[in-house]
Design a protein around this motif. Structure first.
Motif, PDB file in Angstrom:
ATOM      1  N   ASP A 185       0.821  -1.204   0.000  1.00  0.00           N
ATOM      2  CA  ASP A 185       0.000   0.000   0.000  1.00  0.00           C
ATOM      3  C   ASP A 185       0.859   1.260   0.000  1.00  0.00           C
ATOM      4  N   ILE A 186       1.956   1.233   0.766  1.00  0.00           N
ATOM      5  CA  ILE A 186       2.830   2.402   0.835  1.00  0.00           C
ATOM      6  C   ILE A 186       3.450   2.703  -0.525  1.00  0.00           C
ATOM      7  N   SER A 187       3.703   1.658  -1.315  1.00  0.00           N
ATOM      8  CA  SER A 187       4.271   1.852  -2.656  1.00  0.00           C
ATOM      9  C   SER A 187       3.298   2.635  -3.521  1.00  0.00           C
ATOM     10  N   VAL A 188       2.051   2.208  -3.532  1.00  0.00           N
ATOM     11  CA  VAL A 188       1.048   2.843  -4.384  1.00  0.00           C
ATOM     12  C   VAL A 188       0.788   4.277  -3.950  1.00  0.00           C
ATOM     13  N   ARG A 189       0.700   4.489  -2.645  1.00  0.00           N
ATOM     14  CA  ARG A 189       0.460   5.853  -2.145  1.00  0.00           C
ATOM     15  C   ARG A 189       1.595   6.788  -2.540  1.00  0.00           C
ATOM     16  N   SER A 190       2.822   6.334  -2.368  1.00  0.00           N
ATOM     17  CA  SER A 190       3.965   7.195  -2.673  1.00  0.00           C
ATOM     18  C   SER A 190       4.099   7.444  -4.165  1.00  0.00           C
ATOM     19  N   ILE A 191       3.794   6.436  -4.970  1.00  0.00           N
ATOM     20  CA  ILE A 191       3.876   6.616  -6.418  1.00  0.00           C
ATOM     21  C   ILE A 191       2.782   7.569  -6.902  1.00  0.00           C
ATOM     22  N   ALA A 192       1.612   7.517  -6.272  1.00  0.00           N
ATOM     23  CA  ALA A 192       0.563   8.490  -6.583  1.00  0.00           C
ATOM     24  C   ALA A 192       1.003   9.898  -6.185  1.00  0.00           C
ATOM     25  N   ASP A 193       1.656  10.022  -5.035  1.00  0.00           N
ATOM     26  CA  ASP A 193       2.180  11.324  -4.603  1.00  0.00           C
ATOM     27  C   ASP A 193       3.250  11.834  -5.569  1.00  0.00           C
ATOM     28  N   THR A 194       4.048  10.911  -6.096  1.00  0.00           N
ATOM     29  CA  THR A 194       5.080  11.306  -7.046  1.00  0.00           C
ATOM     30  C   THR A 194       4.456  11.849  -8.328  1.00  0.00           C
ATOM     31  N   LYS A 195       3.350  11.266  -8.746  1.00  0.00           N
ATOM     32  CA  LYS A 195       2.639  11.790  -9.922  1.00  0.00           C
ATOM     33  C   LYS A 195       2.180  13.222  -9.683  1.00  0.00           C
ATOM     34  N   THR A 196       1.620  13.478  -8.504  1.00  0.00           N
ATOM     35  CA  THR A 196       1.201  14.837  -8.170  1.00  0.00           C
ATOM     36  C   THR A 196       2.387  15.788  -8.194  1.00  0.00           C
ATOM     37  N   ALA A 197       3.501  15.345  -7.631  1.00  0.00           N
ATOM     38  CA  ALA A 197       4.701  16.186  -7.618  1.00  0.00           C
ATOM     39  C   ALA A 197       5.201  16.452  -9.039  1.00  0.00           C
ATOM     40  N   TYR A 198       5.145  15.445  -9.887  1.00  0.00           N
ATOM     41  CA  TYR A 198       5.616  15.598 -11.264  1.00  0.00           C
ATOM     42  C   TYR A 198       4.788  16.641 -12.001  1.00  0.00           C
ATOM     43  N   GLU A 199       3.496  16.683 -11.709  1.00  0.00           N
ATOM     44  CA  GLU A 199       2.586  17.567 -12.429  1.00  0.00           C
ATOM     45  C   GLU A 199       2.437  18.949 -11.803  1.00  0.00           C
ATOM     46  N   THR A 200       2.961  19.140 -10.583  1.00  0.00           N
ATOM     47  CA  THR A 200       2.738  20.415  -9.886  1.00  0.00           C
ATOM     48  C   THR A 200       3.999  21.077  -9.353  1.00  0.00           C
ATOM     49  N   THR A 201       5.122  20.404  -9.398  1.00  0.00           N
ATOM     50  CA  THR A 201       6.359  20.966  -8.848  1.00  0.00           C
ATOM     51  C   THR A 201       7.454  20.946  -9.922  1.00  0.00           C
ATOM     52  N   SER A 202       8.675  21.190  -9.488  1.00  0.00           N
ATOM     53  CA  SER A 202       9.816  21.222 -10.414  1.00  0.00           C
ATOM     54  C   SER A 202      10.387  19.838 -10.699  1.00  0.00           C
ATOM     55  N   LEU A 203       9.723  18.776 -10.227  1.00  0.00           N
ATOM     56  CA  LEU A 203      10.246  17.429 -10.434  1.00  0.00           C
ATOM     57  C   LEU A 203      10.424  17.123 -11.921  1.00  0.00           C
ATOM     58  N   LYS A 204       9.447  17.500 -12.741  1.00  0.00           N
ATOM     59  CA  LYS A 204       9.565  17.227 -14.178  1.00  0.00           C
ATOM     60  C   LYS A 204      10.807  17.895 -14.750  1.00  0.00           C
ATOM     61  N   GLU A 205      11.054  19.148 -14.386  1.00  0.00           N
ATOM     62  CA  GLU A 205      12.228  19.864 -14.885  1.00  0.00           C
ATOM     63  C   GLU A 205      13.521  19.173 -14.459  1.00  0.00           C
ATOM     64  N   LYS A 206      13.562  18.691 -13.215  1.00  0.00           N
ATOM     65  CA  LYS A 206      14.755  18.009 -12.725  1.00  0.00           C
ATOM     66  C   LYS A 206      15.002  16.714 -13.493  1.00  0.00           C
ATOM     67  N   LEU A 207      13.953  15.943 -13.716  1.00  0.00           N
ATOM     68  CA  LEU A 207      14.107  14.679 -14.427  1.00  0.00           C
ATOM     69  C   LEU A 207      14.448  14.898 -15.895  1.00  0.00           C
ATOM     70  N   ALA A 208      13.967  16.004 -16.464  1.00  0.00           N
ATOM     71  CA  ALA A 208      14.208  16.283 -17.884  1.00  0.00           C
ATOM     72  C   ALA A 208      15.691  16.497 -18.171  1.00  0.00           C
ATOM     73  N   ARG A 209      16.484  16.784 -17.156  1.00  0.00           N
ATOM     74  CA  ARG A 209      17.925  16.931 -17.353  1.00  0.00           C
ATOM     75  C   ARG A 209      18.577  15.596 -17.694  1.00  0.00           C
ATOM     76  N   TRP A 210      17.901  14.507 -17.343  1.00  0.00           N
ATOM     77  CA  TRP A 210      18.504  13.184 -17.471  1.00  0.00           C
ATOM     78  C   TRP A 210      17.848  12.313 -18.530  1.00  0.00           C
ATOM     79  N   HIS A 211      16.602  12.616 -18.892  1.00  0.00           N
ATOM     80  CA  HIS A 211      15.855  11.769 -19.822  1.00  0.00           C
ATOM     81  C   HIS A 211      15.437  12.588 -21.045  1.00  0.00           C
ATOM     82  N   LYS A 212      15.718  12.051 -22.230  1.00  0.00           N
ATOM     83  CA  LYS A 212      15.447  12.838 -23.437  1.00  0.00           C
ATOM     84  C   LYS A 212      13.953  12.942 -23.746  1.00  0.00           C
ATOM     85  N   ASP A 213      13.139  12.009 -23.265  1.00  0.00           N
ATOM     86  CA  ASP A 213      11.682  12.096 -23.403  1.00  0.00           C
ATOM     87  C   ASP A 213      11.088  11.871 -22.026  1.00  0.00           C
TER      88      ASP A 213
END
Length: 269
Positions: free
Chosen positions: A141-169
């Motif tokens: 359960d903790i895995s699913v909750r945290s992964i859902a939280d990570t999705k929110t962070a990706y869509e609302t914080t600078s997480l996407k920008e940070k990851l974009a430095r490492w992944h071309k898509d």
């Protein structure tokens, strides 16, 4: 076998997989093959591969799976058995492609799960141990909750920008992983059956504050494995102890690797 430079791309099943090769190549010494996490890649290991190579004297080979880093894109949506496909279809070709002769697998999170599936499905005489950092054997359960939280962070914080430095898509990288884990059918994902067939020593490095998994993962390994299972619990660390507590993690993996390969005179003393 493909010729290895310090950096380059492996051609596997029509995909170009980026890699780094540190230290001696597989024809000259044992090799530690590093398998990254669900949002990782070669670059996101940081300097841990260099430090591990220096500490062990072994060659260290890290690569980015399709859909990660600078590697070829992966077809989306990822199938829910994507880790099985990596372990059973891609990883054997990577090992053969680099001329892997003897060594270890070091896997973090998804990479640890892939390593466990591989070792349980293949009685590979070349493999002398598995070092698993925060692996998953079941979905909690903790895995699913945290992964859902990570999705929110990706869509609302600078997480996407940070990851974009490492992944071309970056969107394909993120949603390919996130959508699979959040699919309700993925709750049935369970690789514990492979653990009973692992015939090499296993090290598990587990952060005490891992937000993606609990000590239940370690307990499953102890219950199911017939091979020796050593456990290092890293106090104060979360899901990435090699980044959050690198000295402790490096010492644990180095000691394990040295013991597993102790009869090889090419390793550092």
């Amino acid at each position: 076998m493909q010729n290895l430079n310090s950096t380059g791309f492996l051609s596997i099943d029509g995909a170009e997989l980026e890699y780094r090769m540190l230290g001696p190549t597989p024809d000259a010494a044992p090799t530690i093959v590093m398998l990254h996490e669900g949002l990782g890649c070669v670059g996101l290991w940081g300097d841990f591969p260099e430090r591990l190579q220096a500490a062990t004297g072994a060659g260290v080979f890290a690569y980015s799976r399709a859909g990660y880093g600078a590697s070829s894109p992966a077809k989306l949506p990822r199938p829910l058995d994507y880790m099985h496909r990596e372990a059973l279809g891609v990883l054997p070709k990577v090992l053969d492609g680099i001329g892997f002769g003897r060594g270890l697998l070091v896997g973090h999170s998804d990479g640890g799960s892939i390593a466990a599936i591989y070792a349980g499905a293949h009685q590979d005489h070349r493999l002398h141990g598995l070092a698993l950092i925060a692996p998953h054997f079941i979905v909690e359960d903790i895995s699913v909750r945290s992964i859902a939280d990570t999705k929110t962070a990706y869509e609302t914080t600078s997480l996407k920008e940070k990851l974009a430095r490492w992944h071309k898509d970056v969107d394909s990288t993120f949603y390919g992983w996130n959508d699979a884990w959040l699919d309700p059918k993925f709750r049935d994902w369970d690789i514990s059956e492979y653990l009973a067939y692992i015939r090499v020593p296993v090290l598990i490095v587990q952060g005490a504050n891992d937000q993606y998994g609990t000590m239940r993962q370690v307990e499953i390994a102890k219950d199911e494995c017939y091979c020796p299972v050593d456990v290092t619990v890293v106090e104060g660390a979360g899901h990435s102890p090699h980044r959050e507590a690198p000295a402790v993690t490096l010492e644990a993996v180095t000691d394990f690797a040295t013991a597993a390969l102790r009869d090889d005179r090419t390793l550092a003393a």
